[in-house]
Design a protein around this motif. Structure first.
Motif, PDB file in Angstrom:
ATOM      1  N   VAL A 171      -8.982   0.261 -15.438  1.00  0.00           N
ATOM      2  CA  VAL A 171      -7.635   0.228 -14.771  1.00  0.00           C
ATOM      3  C   VAL A 171      -7.251   1.453 -14.404  1.00  0.00           C
ATOM      4  N   CYS A 174      -9.145   2.758 -11.345  1.00  0.00           N
ATOM      5  CA  CYS A 174      -9.185   2.083  -9.812  1.00  0.00           C
ATOM      6  C   CYS A 174      -8.286   2.282  -9.162  1.00  0.00           C
ATOM      7  N   ASN A 176      -6.863   0.391  -7.109  1.00  0.00           N
ATOM      8  CA  ASN A 176      -6.149  -1.047  -6.887  1.00  0.00           C
ATOM      9  C   ASN A 176      -5.484  -1.311  -8.292  1.00  0.00           C
ATOM     10  N   SER A 177      -5.707  -0.483  -9.365  1.00  0.00           N
ATOM     11  CA  SER A 177      -5.197  -1.039 -10.798  1.00  0.00           C
ATOM     12  C   SER A 177      -5.861  -2.167 -11.119  1.00  0.00           C
ATOM     13  N   GLY A 217      -4.507  -5.195  -9.565  1.00  0.00           N
ATOM     14  CA  GLY A 217      -4.772  -5.464  -8.557  1.00  0.00           C
ATOM     15  C   GLY A 217      -6.040  -6.100  -8.211  1.00  0.00           C
TER      16      GLY A 217
ATOM     17  N   SER B  10      -6.126 -13.004  -6.970  1.00  0.00           N
ATOM     18  CA  SER B  10      -6.938 -11.791  -6.581  1.00  0.00           C
ATOM     19  C   SER B  10      -8.471 -12.090  -6.129  1.00  0.00           C
ATOM     20  N   GLN B  84      -0.672  -4.974  -1.321  1.00  0.00           N
ATOM     21  CA  GLN B  84      -0.496  -5.638  -2.496  1.00  0.00           C
ATOM     22  C   GLN B  84      -1.240  -4.673  -3.770  1.00  0.00           C
ATOM     23  N   ASN B  85      -2.509  -4.070  -3.515  1.00  0.00           N
ATOM     24  CA  ASN B  85      -3.143  -3.367  -4.207  1.00  0.00           C
ATOM     25  C   ASN B  85      -2.477  -2.071  -4.451  1.00  0.00           C
ATOM     26  N   ARG B  86      -2.052  -1.447  -3.178  1.00  0.00           N
ATOM     27  CA  ARG B  86      -1.121  -0.029  -3.403  1.00  0.00           C
ATOM     28  C   ARG B  86       0.120  -0.137  -4.231  1.00  0.00           C
ATOM     29  N   LYS B  88       0.541  -1.825  -7.131  1.00  0.00           N
ATOM     30  CA  LYS B  88       0.150  -1.940  -8.577  1.00  0.00           C
ATOM     31  C   LYS B  88       0.358  -0.648  -9.142  1.00  0.00           C
ATOM     32  N   ARG B  89       0.539   0.431  -8.857  1.00  0.00           N
ATOM     33  CA  ARG B  89       0.636   1.734  -9.484  1.00  0.00           C
ATOM     34  C   ARG B  89       1.801   2.341  -8.900  1.00  0.00           C
ATOM     35  N   TYR B  93      -1.056   9.665 -10.066  1.00  0.00           N
ATOM     36  CA  TYR B  93      -1.314  10.780 -11.119  1.00  0.00           C
ATOM     37  C   TYR B  93      -1.120  12.050 -10.371  1.00  0.00           C
ATOM     38  N   MET B  97      -8.301  11.237  -8.797  1.00  0.00           N
ATOM     39  CA  MET B  97      -9.546  11.199  -9.196  1.00  0.00           C
ATOM     40  C   MET B  97     -10.531  11.568  -8.002  1.00  0.00           C
TER      41      MET B  97
END
Ligand code: HEM
Ligand code: SF4
Ligand code: FES
Lengths: 254, 229
Positions: A171, A174, A176-177, A217, B10, B84-86, B88-89, B93, B97
């Motif tokens: 997670v 990723c 997208n978490s 996600g 999802s 939606q994916n964006r 989720k955090r 960081y 990465m």
């Protein structure tokens, strides 16, 4: 390899509690042996902080031998640090050299809120397991261990999937978490064994539903999870879960 | 599973992306095949006949509606997925990465898709809108073996006489190639192909497909601009 000692600069995320804002603090650490583990290096720093009357850095750990999945640090832009198939507790200081700067962050995902410093709340994983990551067994006398034949290839694949220690690095890595590597490992582990048969369909549906509810996600197959997984869980499991989910969903009455 | 979960869960969302993506992959083969007729070196006769055929039967008109539905579903679902994916955090960081573990194009599907969408709008304006609705002074009529038809070849040659248009088309093909290098194999994973022997094959076929299709499309405006056809 020869032993050596090093001086390092750590930039560590400090956050009082769930509701406070948090910021990076810089700490110089001196005389760190190349033989130490990464967590021992943090222990050295923490003892110093305690001596100075300061709050030590909170971090999760338990077994310190790569099997429990508690340790969770995002080190210089990679969950569990630079080594392949390795947990933070099994990372050793010989990975670094004198003068290095190391940035340490907690796992970042809405579904993993920071509790304090580097400690995150991973109970969302527990709730996903509670939604279907089990088999129901009747009580009574134990069945003979070899009574149910299992094909060797399936046993091996199930065993490889069962190696997941629920650390959450997938997670954390990723974009997208997404928790799909974790969930697919758990679903695959049971879907490949006859014991997982009776609850196979409801398991796939319920675990995905819980995963969505927890705020993880959607997977886009980037492969970052597989690259950081300390247990080498393959993203082939994700493809299997996608299949399990649609077979269960399309075949249902509701 | 309720039908709506195809668009809300999802994994369901990914199935929609994969099925519409695979449909578009098949469409591109047909599209490239027809356009390749410009290289028959017959002044566009073969190409015009093929293009005329594609507008002449009711079956293809129905397929056209399917194509538009597929494209719009893919685009809308694609943006929903990305947004939606964006979300989720919320806190990111300090040290990203980057390429440690994933390829840039696999993380840039929505960006590559947006370039494709902008290209589609231009592309529809160049060819589909004139042919179907408003006409164009370079879209002349032509008579081939007694059949009246649009001279699409002429419109193509006119459109690709401008350098900036050629450059935009080539750039779009570059985006298409990277979108497909990830998308082709990803779609098969999404629809549940988990056997490593197939996945290796699919990955290689996908790279081959992406490069050949994108190169074929890119060479069409280039050939016309340079006067090869
Ligand atoms: C000819 C045009 C296109 C083709 C052939 C195509 C093909 C594909 C394929 C095969 C996938 C993989 C699906 C999967 O992983 O299951 C995909 C994913 C995706 N596409 Fe497209 N696409 C096209 C245009 C677009 C456009 C215009 C957008 C605009 C936003 C877009 C956005 C996306 C996104 C966001 C994904 C998700 C990434 C992923 O799940 O891996 N695509 N596309
Ligand atoms: S799949 Fe790998 S990275 Fe994810 S929780 Fe399990 S062991 Fe950790
Ligand atoms: S502390 Fe148990 S795996 Fe690291």
């Amino acid at each position: 390899m020869e032993h050596y000692s090093m001086n390092l600069t750590l930039k560590v995320w400090r956050q009082k509690n769930k509701d406070s804002k948090g910021a990076f603090e810089t700490y110089p650490v001196k005389n760190i042996s190349s033989e130490m583990s990464f967590l021992e290096m943090i222990d050295v720093l923490n003892e110093e902080l305690i001596r100075e009357g300061k709050d030590p850095i909170a971090f999760d750990h338990d077994c310190r031998e790569g099997i429990c999945g508690m340790c969770s640090m995002y080190i210089n832009g990679r969950p569990h640090g630079p080594w392949q198939q390795n947990t933070t507790c099994q990372l050793h200081m010989r990975a670094y050299k004198d003068g290095d700067t190391i940035v340490i962050e907690p796992w970042r995902a809405n579904a993993f809120p920071v509790l304090k410093d580097l400690v995150v709340d991973r109970s969302s994983f527990d709730r996903i397991i509670q939604a279907g990551g089990y088999i129901s067994v009747n009580t009574g006398s134990a069945v003979d261990a070899n009574a149910v034949p299992v094909e060797k290839d399936n046993a091996d694949a199930a065993f490889a999937a069962a190696a997941c220690i629920g650390c959450g690095a997938c997670v954390a890595a990723c974009k997208n978490s997404s928790a799909l590597l974790f969930v697919s490992a758990k679903v695959s582990h049971l879907a490949l064994l006859p014991q997982g048969g009776p609850e196979r369909k409801s398991r796939a549906m319920n675990m995905v539903a819980q995963m969505d509810k927890e705020g993880f996600g959607s997977c886009t197959n980037t492969g970052a999870c597989e690259a950081v997984c300390p247990k080498g869980i393959s993203i082939e499991n994700i493809a299997r879960l996608n299949r399990e989910y649609m077979m269960a969903g399309a075949g249902s009455d509701k | 599973m309720k039908w709506s979960e195809m668009f809300t869960s999802s994994v369901g969302k990914k199935w929609v992306m994969a099925l519409t993506g695979l449909f578009l992959i098949i469409f591109l083969i047909v599209h490239a095949g027809i356009n390749a007729c410009i290289w028959a070196n017959d002044g566009g006769t073969m190409f015009n006949k093929a293009a005329h055929f594609m507008g002449s039967t009711v079956l293809i008109r129905i397929a056209e509606i399917g194509l538009f539905l597929g494209i719009f579903l893919h685009i809308i679902q694609g943006y929903m997925l990305e947004l939606q994916n964006r979300s989720k955090r919320k806190q990111g960081y300090a040290v990203p990465m980057g390429n440690k573990g994933s390829k840039w194009y696999s993380r840039s599907m929505a960006l590559l898709g947006t370039i494709l969408l902008m290209f589609f709008i231009l592309h529809w304006w160049h060819f589909w809108v004139p042919a179907r609705f408003i006409g164009h002074e370079e879209l002349t009529e032509i008579n081939i073996n007694g059949v009246h038809m649009h001279n699409m070849y002429n419109l193509m040659q006119f459109t690709f006489s401008e350098l900036w248009v050629v450059l935009v088309y080539v750039f779009a093909c570059f985006s298409l190639c990277w979108h497909l290098v990830h998308g082709f194999q990803s779609a098969f994973r999404t629809v549940g192909v988990s056997n490593s022997k197939y996945l290796t094959l699919i990955k290689n076929v996908g790279i081959g497909y992406s490069v050949i299709i994108s190169l074929a499309f890119a060479m069409m405006p280039v050939s016309m601009y340079l006067g090869w056809v």
